[in-house]
Design a protein around this motif. Structure first.
Motif, PDB file in Angstrom:
ATOM      1  N   ILE A 163       4.180  16.730  20.446  1.00  0.00           N
ATOM      2  CA  ILE A 163       3.769  16.167  19.152  1.00  0.00           C
ATOM      3  C   ILE A 163       3.024  17.186  18.292  1.00  0.00           C
ATOM      4  O   ILE A 163       3.451  17.476  17.164  1.00  0.00           O
ATOM      5  CB  ILE A 163       2.946  14.878  19.354  1.00  0.00           C
ATOM      6  CG1 ILE A 163       3.766  13.839  20.095  1.00  0.00           C
ATOM      7  CG2 ILE A 163       2.462  14.344  18.005  1.00  0.00           C
ATOM      8  CD1 ILE A 163       2.982  12.584  20.470  1.00  0.00           C
ATOM      9  N   PRO A 164       1.882  17.746  18.770  1.00  0.00           N
ATOM     10  CA  PRO A 164       1.182  18.706  17.905  1.00  0.00           C
ATOM     11  C   PRO A 164       2.002  19.953  17.596  1.00  0.00           C
ATOM     12  O   PRO A 164       1.926  20.476  16.479  1.00  0.00           O
ATOM     13  CB  PRO A 164      -0.079  19.051  18.711  1.00  0.00           C
ATOM     14  CG  PRO A 164       0.230  18.687  20.114  1.00  0.00           C
ATOM     15  CD  PRO A 164       1.151  17.524  20.036  1.00  0.00           C
ATOM     16  N   ALA A 165       2.777  20.442  18.563  1.00  0.00           N
ATOM     17  CA  ALA A 165       3.567  21.656  18.318  1.00  0.00           C
ATOM     18  C   ALA A 165       4.611  21.416  17.236  1.00  0.00           C
ATOM     19  O   ALA A 165       4.822  22.254  16.350  1.00  0.00           O
ATOM     20  CB  ALA A 165       4.235  22.111  19.615  1.00  0.00           C
ATOM     21  N   THR A 166       5.271  20.248  17.286  1.00  0.00           N
ATOM     22  CA  THR A 166       6.298  19.929  16.285  1.00  0.00           C
ATOM     23  C   THR A 166       5.687  19.706  14.914  1.00  0.00           C
ATOM     24  O   THR A 166       6.212  20.178  13.890  1.00  0.00           O
ATOM     25  CB  THR A 166       7.088  18.679  16.717  1.00  0.00           C
ATOM     26  OG1 THR A 166       7.667  18.913  18.009  1.00  0.00           O
ATOM     27  CG2 THR A 166       8.188  18.366  15.724  1.00  0.00           C
ATOM     28  N   LEU A 167       4.558  18.991  14.864  1.00  0.00           N
ATOM     29  CA  LEU A 167       3.880  18.754  13.584  1.00  0.00           C
ATOM     30  C   LEU A 167       3.401  20.067  12.969  1.00  0.00           C
ATOM     31  O   LEU A 167       3.470  20.258  11.749  1.00  0.00           O
ATOM     32  CB  LEU A 167       2.707  17.802  13.781  1.00  0.00           C
ATOM     33  CG  LEU A 167       3.060  16.340  14.097  1.00  0.00           C
ATOM     34  CD1 LEU A 167       1.803  15.539  14.384  1.00  0.00           C
ATOM     35  CD2 LEU A 167       3.838  15.712  12.950  1.00  0.00           C
ATOM     36  N   LEU A 168       2.927  20.974  13.800  1.00  0.00           N
ATOM     37  CA  LEU A 168       2.481  22.269  13.292  1.00  0.00           C
ATOM     38  C   LEU A 168       3.633  23.027  12.643  1.00  0.00           C
ATOM     39  O   LEU A 168       3.476  23.620  11.564  1.00  0.00           O
ATOM     40  CB  LEU A 168       1.885  23.088  14.429  1.00  0.00           C
ATOM     41  CG  LEU A 168       1.384  24.496  14.063  1.00  0.00           C
ATOM     42  CD1 LEU A 168       0.250  24.422  13.062  1.00  0.00           C
ATOM     43  CD2 LEU A 168       0.937  25.253  15.314  1.00  0.00           C
ATOM     44  N   LEU A 169       4.797  23.018  13.271  1.00  0.00           N
ATOM     45  CA  LEU A 169       5.966  23.693  12.692  1.00  0.00           C
ATOM     46  C   LEU A 169       6.366  23.074  11.361  1.00  0.00           C
ATOM     47  O   LEU A 169       6.869  23.763  10.468  1.00  0.00           O
ATOM     48  CB  LEU A 169       7.136  23.629  13.684  1.00  0.00           C
ATOM     49  CG  LEU A 169       7.004  24.515  14.927  1.00  0.00           C
ATOM     50  CD1 LEU A 169       8.118  24.203  15.923  1.00  0.00           C
ATOM     51  CD2 LEU A 169       7.028  25.992  14.552  1.00  0.00           C
ATOM     52  N   ALA A 170       6.132  21.769  11.219  1.00  0.00           N
ATOM     53  CA  ALA A 170       6.468  21.093   9.967  1.00  0.00           C
ATOM     54  C   ALA A 170       5.469  21.413   8.856  1.00  0.00           C
ATOM     55  O   ALA A 170       5.827  21.446   7.668  1.00  0.00           O
ATOM     56  CB  ALA A 170       6.518  19.579  10.196  1.00  0.00           C
ATOM     57  N   VAL A 171       4.211  21.686   9.231  1.00  0.00           N
ATOM     58  CA  VAL A 171       3.155  21.925   8.241  1.00  0.00           C
ATOM     59  C   VAL A 171       3.156  23.367   7.738  1.00  0.00           C
ATOM     60  O   VAL A 171       2.915  23.631   6.552  1.00  0.00           O
ATOM     61  CB  VAL A 171       1.778  21.571   8.851  1.00  0.00           C
ATOM     62  CG1 VAL A 171       0.642  22.086   7.969  1.00  0.00           C
ATOM     63  CG2 VAL A 171       1.658  20.070   9.048  1.00  0.00           C
ATOM     64  N   LEU A 172       3.436  24.320   8.606  1.00  0.00           N
ATOM     65  CA  LEU A 172       3.264  25.741   8.286  1.00  0.00           C
ATOM     66  C   LEU A 172       3.995  26.218   7.020  1.00  0.00           C
ATOM     67  O   LEU A 172       3.442  27.037   6.273  1.00  0.00           O
ATOM     68  CB  LEU A 172       3.682  26.602   9.482  1.00  0.00           C
ATOM     69  CG  LEU A 172       2.595  26.786  10.548  1.00  0.00           C
ATOM     70  CD1 LEU A 172       3.174  27.401  11.816  1.00  0.00           C
ATOM     71  CD2 LEU A 172       1.466  27.673  10.015  1.00  0.00           C
ATOM     72  N   PRO A 173       5.213  25.770   6.734  1.00  0.00           N
ATOM     73  CA  PRO A 173       5.876  26.274   5.518  1.00  0.00           C
ATOM     74  C   PRO A 173       5.143  25.942   4.226  1.00  0.00           C
ATOM     75  O   PRO A 173       5.398  26.571   3.197  1.00  0.00           O
ATOM     76  CB  PRO A 173       7.250  25.577   5.561  1.00  0.00           C
ATOM     77  CG  PRO A 173       7.469  25.254   6.998  1.00  0.00           C
ATOM     78  CD  PRO A 173       6.120  24.919   7.527  1.00  0.00           C
ATOM     79  N   TRP A 174       4.231  24.980   4.251  1.00  0.00           N
ATOM     80  CA  TRP A 174       3.584  24.496   3.042  1.00  0.00           C
ATOM     81  C   TRP A 174       2.208  25.097   2.806  1.00  0.00           C
ATOM     82  O   TRP A 174       1.538  24.739   1.832  1.00  0.00           O
ATOM     83  CB  TRP A 174       3.472  22.968   3.081  1.00  0.00           C
ATOM     84  CG  TRP A 174       4.783  22.309   3.328  1.00  0.00           C
ATOM     85  CD1 TRP A 174       5.279  21.843   4.503  1.00  0.00           C
ATOM     86  CD2 TRP A 174       5.809  22.069   2.355  1.00  0.00           C
ATOM     87  NE1 TRP A 174       6.536  21.328   4.344  1.00  0.00           N
ATOM     88  CE2 TRP A 174       6.898  21.451   3.016  1.00  0.00           C
ATOM     89  CE3 TRP A 174       5.920  22.308   0.979  1.00  0.00           C
ATOM     90  CZ2 TRP A 174       8.056  21.074   2.371  1.00  0.00           C
ATOM     91  CZ3 TRP A 174       7.088  21.929   0.329  1.00  0.00           C
ATOM     92  CH2 TRP A 174       8.135  21.321   1.024  1.00  0.00           C
ATOM     93  N   VAL A 175       1.763  25.989   3.667  1.00  0.00           N
ATOM     94  CA  VAL A 175       0.424  26.557   3.499  1.00  0.00           C
ATOM     95  C   VAL A 175       0.542  28.009   3.054  1.00  0.00           C
ATOM     96  O   VAL A 175       1.510  28.703   3.383  1.00  0.00           O
ATOM     97  CB  VAL A 175      -0.395  26.460   4.809  1.00  0.00           C
ATOM     98  CG1 VAL A 175      -0.495  25.026   5.270  1.00  0.00           C
ATOM     99  CG2 VAL A 175       0.206  27.324   5.900  1.00  0.00           C
ATOM    100  N   PRO A 176      -0.445  28.513   2.290  1.00  0.00           N
ATOM    101  CA  PRO A 176      -0.400  29.904   1.828  1.00  0.00           C
ATOM    102  C   PRO A 176      -0.838  30.867   2.922  1.00  0.00           C
ATOM    103  O   PRO A 176      -1.488  30.478   3.894  1.00  0.00           O
ATOM    104  CB  PRO A 176      -1.406  29.909   0.671  1.00  0.00           C
ATOM    105  CG  PRO A 176      -2.406  28.858   1.045  1.00  0.00           C
ATOM    106  CD  PRO A 176      -1.621  27.784   1.747  1.00  0.00           C
ATOM    107  N   GLU A 177      -0.492  32.121   2.741  1.00  0.00           N
ATOM    108  CA  GLU A 177      -0.940  33.161   3.671  1.00  0.00           C
ATOM    109  C   GLU A 177      -2.412  33.467   3.394  1.00  0.00           C
ATOM    110  O   GLU A 177      -2.944  33.162   2.325  1.00  0.00           O
ATOM    111  CB  GLU A 177      -0.077  34.414   3.497  1.00  0.00           C
ATOM    112  CG  GLU A 177      -0.371  35.558   4.450  1.00  0.00           C
ATOM    113  CD  GLU A 177      -0.312  35.166   5.917  1.00  0.00           C
ATOM    114  OE1 GLU A 177      -1.376  34.779   6.431  1.00  0.00           O
ATOM    115  OE2 GLU A 177       0.758  35.252   6.525  1.00  0.00           O
ATOM    116  N   SER A 178      -3.083  34.051   4.365  1.00  0.00           N
ATOM    117  CA  SER A 178      -4.497  34.402   4.218  1.00  0.00           C
ATOM    118  C   SER A 178      -4.685  35.415   3.086  1.00  0.00           C
ATOM    119  O   SER A 178      -3.970  36.424   3.022  1.00  0.00           O
ATOM    120  CB  SER A 178      -5.020  35.003   5.524  1.00  0.00           C
ATOM    121  OG  SER A 178      -6.213  35.723   5.304  1.00  0.00           O
ATOM    122  N   PRO A 179      -5.653  35.184   2.177  1.00  0.00           N
ATOM    123  CA  PRO A 179      -5.863  36.133   1.076  1.00  0.00           C
ATOM    124  C   PRO A 179      -6.289  37.515   1.568  1.00  0.00           C
ATOM    125  O   PRO A 179      -5.928  38.527   0.965  1.00  0.00           O
ATOM    126  CB  PRO A 179      -6.970  35.464   0.246  1.00  0.00           C
ATOM    127  CG  PRO A 179      -7.633  34.492   1.163  1.00  0.00           C
ATOM    128  CD  PRO A 179      -6.567  34.025   2.097  1.00  0.00           C
TER     129      PRO A 179
END
Length: 536
Positions: free
Chosen positions: A191-207
């Motif tokens: 569950i957490p591993a799959t949800l993490l893969l779904a979330v990552l494309p929507w977050v920015p890279e570290s400044p």
């Protein structure tokens, strides 16, 4: 800072940061879920039978490896993750970690034999190395200085939540003799591993990573989205706080790159570097010496020695403990930004020292003598639950964050990787030796670990600085790195010595600054060969 300040002032930028980090925290901290699930599963008769042990007993020579072997995987995973973090970025590193977690979970759900489980545990450790470094470094790099401790502990909170979910499943399946239950409990990790893969494309890279790679415009855009900005005729205008952070970040990273302070050697080639690495590496080693190596994987043995022999009661206690961790992780994470990192460390190690003495006294005075005393058994377990509740509240939230916080941007991944080596090497040693140590020392083992906690308390008290409420670049000033003068100029900080440094290091830092100023004056004013003045 007042106690409830971080609960006020919810701008859209703060909400955005919290949404990102809550989403990414689904990676969990690895250890919370690992300890609450695997530690129970490997002691279940159905799982042991599925592994092919028809007599219901795993030989000690193999049992000793199943628990701690993940530490070796995390050790290697952390080193590889450092390369990924520096070369590819924070986001791709977390993607790799999530994929590896999916693979290790699939192998554990199968549990086709001893070799399969060992392989799965090693892969799981590698994935935790990627996820731990990836999340903690990303979290500290995008967080505001006022709540960096709290948001960095989000992964601990979600790890505790999934651990509680699994503990509930395990308690329910403790009445079942089949294989469906334990496989379902292990499968929760999907569950957490799959949800993490779904979330990552929507977050920015570290400044900070973006600036290191020369992407200054993109860095400013991300900083604006995270910490405040406006648009003036289509031109991005950072808020005052975001602009100050950008200038300090720019000063620190530029100095590090110009002076080779983003290389491996910069972890130890100066007094400031050695001090920083000492704090990072030692802080990652204390957790292995609080007695958890015995309780985590052999708690049914310990409970039986204390007179609590019903396996359902043992699993039930583990479930109650996980519930307390959920509360402790939230409260402790929040207190990081109020009481500070050093205070949390001191409370965590101090209470462990006291609780372990009580456990040792009960074991030596009653259990080791073969006396059956249910009240003493209940007292032993109560002290254990209290100790772990306070440990998760005060120690756990800071331990994963500190190495990411105290290193500069160019060294953050590498420094964390080296600290992770210390953490996992010590963890493997204590976990591998836990069973023979307990069986040979009996009650004295708790006194031994109590002494370890007293030593940890002393080291933290006398040597660790306080870094709460500072930007990552202000931390450079605390450790007296070469970039501190440029950072202070960017921040407008007037003082050469910060009051957050322990007193004997403060004197040393003042002496170093005095020597630096003397060298500058000496070089600038020196007349060399015929009156040619060489400027500093």
């Amino acid at each position: 800072m007042q106690l409830f300040d971080n609960l006020r002032g919810w701008s859209r930028f703060k909400v955005y940061r919290y949404m990102i980090l809550l989403g990414l925290s689904l990676a969990g901290d690895g250890w919370s879920y690992e300890s609450s699930v695997i530690a129970s599963i490997i002691q279940m008769p159905a799982w042991i039978a599925n592994m092919g042990y028809t007599d219901g007993v795993i030989p000690d020579s193999q049992n000793q490896w199943i628990g701690p072997v993940y530490s070796l995987g995390q050790l290697v995973g952390g080193l590889i993750a450092a390369l990924f973090l520096d070369k590819l970025g924070r986001k791709p590193t977390m993607v790799v970690g999530a994929v590896l977690m999916e693979l290790s979970t699939a192998l554990l759900v199968w549990s086709g034999g001893y070799a399969v489980v060992i392989c799965a545990r090693v892969i799981e450790g590698v994935s935790i190395g990627f996820l731990l470094l990836g999340y903690q470094i990303y979290a500290v790099e995008i967080a505001a200085k006022e709540d960096r401790g709290f948001v960095s502990s989000f992964s601990l909170m979600t790890g505790n939540f999934f651990g509680l979910l699994a503990a509930g499943i395990i308690y329910g399946i403790s009445y079942d003799t089949g294989n469906v239950g334990w496989r379902a409990a292990l499968g929760v990790t999907f569950i957490p591993a799959t949800l993490l893969l779904a979330v990552l494309p929507w977050v920015p890279e570290s400044p900070r990573y973006l600036y290191e790679k020369g992407k200054e415009d993109e860095c400013r855009q991300v900083l604006g989205r995270l910490h405040g900005c406006t648009k003036d005729e289509g031109v991005l205008v950072l808020s005052e706080d975001a602009e100050i952070e950008f200038e300090a970040m720019k000063a620190a990273i530029s100095w590090d790159q110009a002076h080779g302070q983003d290389k491996w050697a910069a972890l130890w080639n100066s007094k400031a570097a050695r001090y920083r690495s000492f704090v990072a590496c030692s802080s990652q080693s204390w957790w292995a010496w609080n007695g958890q190596s015995i309780f985590t994987y052999y708690y049914t043995i310990v409970f039986t020695a204390a007179g609590i022999t019903d396996p359902h009661v043992q699993f039930g206690i583990a479930g109650v403990q996980n519930a307390s961790w959920c509360v402790g992780g939230i409260v402790g994470g929040y207190l990081l930004d109020y009481w500070g990192r050093r205070t949390n460390y001191l409370i965590g190690t101090g209470q462990a020292c006291v609780c372990l003495i009580i456990q040792g006294a009960l074991a030596l005075g009653i259990f080791d003598k073969g006396i059956e005393n249910h009240a003493a058994g209940a007292g032993f377990v109560t002290v254990y639950v209290i100790q772990w509740f306070l440990w998760v509240m005060f120690f756990s939230p800071v331990v994963n964050m500190l190495p990411a916080e105290i290193y500069s941007a160019g060294l953050r991944a590498r420094g964390y990787a080296i600290a992770n080596i210390f953490s996992m090497a010590v963890g493997f040693a204590t976990q591998y030796s836990a069973l023979p140590m307990y069986r040979s020392m009996n009650g004295w083992v708790w006194i031994f670990f109590s002494g370890c906690m007293l030593f940890a308390f002393s080291v933290i008290y006398f040597t660790y600085p306080e870094t709460k409420g500072m930007t990552l670049e202000e931390v450079e000033v605390v450790f007296g790195t070469g970039a501190d003068q440029r950072v202070k100029a960017a921040l407008g900080a007037p003082s050469g010595v910060q009051p957050h440094t322990p007193i004997h290091f403060r004197a040393s830092a003042a002496h170093d600054i005095e020597e630096q100023e003397h060298d500058k004056a000496d070089t600038a004013g020196k007349d060399i060969g015929g009156g040619v003045v060489r400027a500093a």
